[in-house]
Design a protein around this motif. Structure first.
Motif, PDB file in Angstrom:
ATOM      1  N   TYR B   8      -6.738   1.649   0.061  1.00 51.02           N
ATOM      2  CA  TYR B   8      -5.470   0.938  -0.110  1.00 51.02           C
ATOM      3  C   TYR B   8      -4.278   1.846   0.164  1.00 51.02           C
ATOM      4  O   TYR B   8      -4.369   3.061   0.028  1.00 51.02           O
ATOM      5  N   ASP B   9      -3.161   1.210   0.503  1.00 56.93           N
ATOM      6  CA  ASP B   9      -1.897   1.931   0.563  1.00 56.93           C
ATOM      7  C   ASP B   9      -1.461   2.297  -0.853  1.00 56.93           C
ATOM      8  O   ASP B   9      -1.662   1.522  -1.788  1.00 56.93           O
ATOM      9  N   VAL B  10      -0.820   3.444  -0.982  1.00 53.29           N
ATOM     10  CA  VAL B  10      -0.393   3.861  -2.309  1.00 53.29           C
ATOM     11  C   VAL B  10       0.614   2.868  -2.895  1.00 53.29           C
ATOM     12  O   VAL B  10       0.654   2.659  -4.119  1.00 53.29           O
ATOM     13  N   GLU B  11       1.387   2.215  -2.045  1.00 54.56           N
ATOM     14  CA  GLU B  11       2.355   1.226  -2.537  1.00 54.56           C
ATOM     15  C   GLU B  11       1.644   0.090  -3.283  1.00 54.56           C
ATOM     16  O   GLU B  11       2.209  -0.510  -4.206  1.00 54.56           O
ATOM     17  N   ASP B  12       0.435  -0.187  -2.881  1.00 53.71           N
ATOM     18  CA  ASP B  12      -0.355  -1.219  -3.531  1.00 53.71           C
ATOM     19  C   ASP B  12      -0.727  -0.791  -4.964  1.00 53.71           C
ATOM     20  O   ASP B  12      -0.785  -1.615  -5.885  1.00 53.71           O
ATOM     21  N   PHE B  13      -0.940   0.495  -5.146  1.00 52.00           N
ATOM     22  CA  PHE B  13      -1.221   1.010  -6.492  1.00 52.00           C
ATOM     23  C   PHE B  13       0.037   1.006  -7.344  1.00 52.00           C
ATOM     24  O   PHE B  13      -0.011   0.712  -8.544  1.00 52.00           O
ATOM     25  N   TRP B  14       1.153   1.334  -6.723  1.00 53.55           N
ATOM     26  CA  TRP B  14       2.411   1.459  -7.479  1.00 53.55           C
ATOM     27  C   TRP B  14       2.936   0.135  -7.998  1.00 53.55           C
ATOM     28  O   TRP B  14       3.914   0.107  -8.750  1.00 53.55           O
ATOM     29  N   LYS B  15       2.336  -0.976  -7.615  1.00 49.59           N
ATOM     30  CA  LYS B  15       2.804  -2.242  -8.169  1.00 49.59           C
ATOM     31  C   LYS B  15       2.383  -2.399  -9.639  1.00 49.59           C
ATOM     32  O   LYS B  15       2.920  -3.253 -10.345  1.00 49.59           O
ATOM     33  N   PHE B  16       1.467  -1.559 -10.071  1.00 52.23           N
ATOM     34  CA  PHE B  16       1.058  -1.605 -11.476  1.00 52.23           C
ATOM     35  C   PHE B  16       1.972  -0.732 -12.322  1.00 52.23           C
ATOM     36  O   PHE B  16       2.297   0.398 -11.945  1.00 52.23           O
TER      37      PHE B  16
END
Lengths: 113, 113
Positions: B8-16
């Motif tokens: 995944y893109d890190v931005e996808d993780f940062w949504k949490f």
């Protein structure tokens, strides 16, 4: 604080592979202000992971310690070095970074969720 | 270990929204084997968060300590109590749970990413 943030199913969070990693080596990347290259042991494999905290922490504060990392992120080249994961840290609103060391008795590679 | 897992893109993780929380109260939920109800202080707000680790940890091991929590998950009713977030822990392949306490100098509410 969470106001306005979207709410997700927990399964959506669990798609990320978070694990305990042991920092075997840490080395600031020359000619960069913030990048530090970590060699991280996850038990079954070792990875190079770059973190952007070298303006606040030095090699000795990272090496020999365990932290939480996100593993299944797309590899990213930073200053010519490929990073395969991300170090998890705390950060306050002024940009001060806090390390979150994992107790040493938790084995490298342990799943975090 | 990550083989076969999607990247995944890190931005996808940062949504949490992960944050440091201070456990003010901890109480096993009666007539359940594993559920423990935590009252967690995040600085600007308090939340009730239920964790399924009461078969391995008791109230005293949680109360008065700081941990990492995921905040922007859909609320979930467990044994009649609504949980608004999730405690982050380690777990090995045999199901042994490890607590990952956050150093006390990191303020409650600090963003984790």
């Amino acid at each position: 604080m969470v106001m306005g943030m979207e709410l997700y199913d927990v399964e959506d969070f669990w798609k990320f592979d978070l694990r305990v990693g042991f920092v075997k080596e840490a080395e600031k990347i020359k000619r960069t202000r913030k990048l530090i290259k970590l060699i991280v042991d996850f038990g079954k494999e070792e990875r190079t992971i770059i973190s952007g905290i070298a303006d606040q922490y030095n090699e000795e504060e990272l090496k020999g310690k365990k932290f939480i990392f996100v593993l299944n992120l797309k590899p990213k080249k930073l200053s010519g070095v490929e990073s395969r994961g991300m170090l998890i840290v705390g950060e306050n609103e002024e940009g001060k970074v806090y390390l979150i060391p994992v107790p040493d008795e938790i084995p490298a590679g342990t799943k975090v969720w």
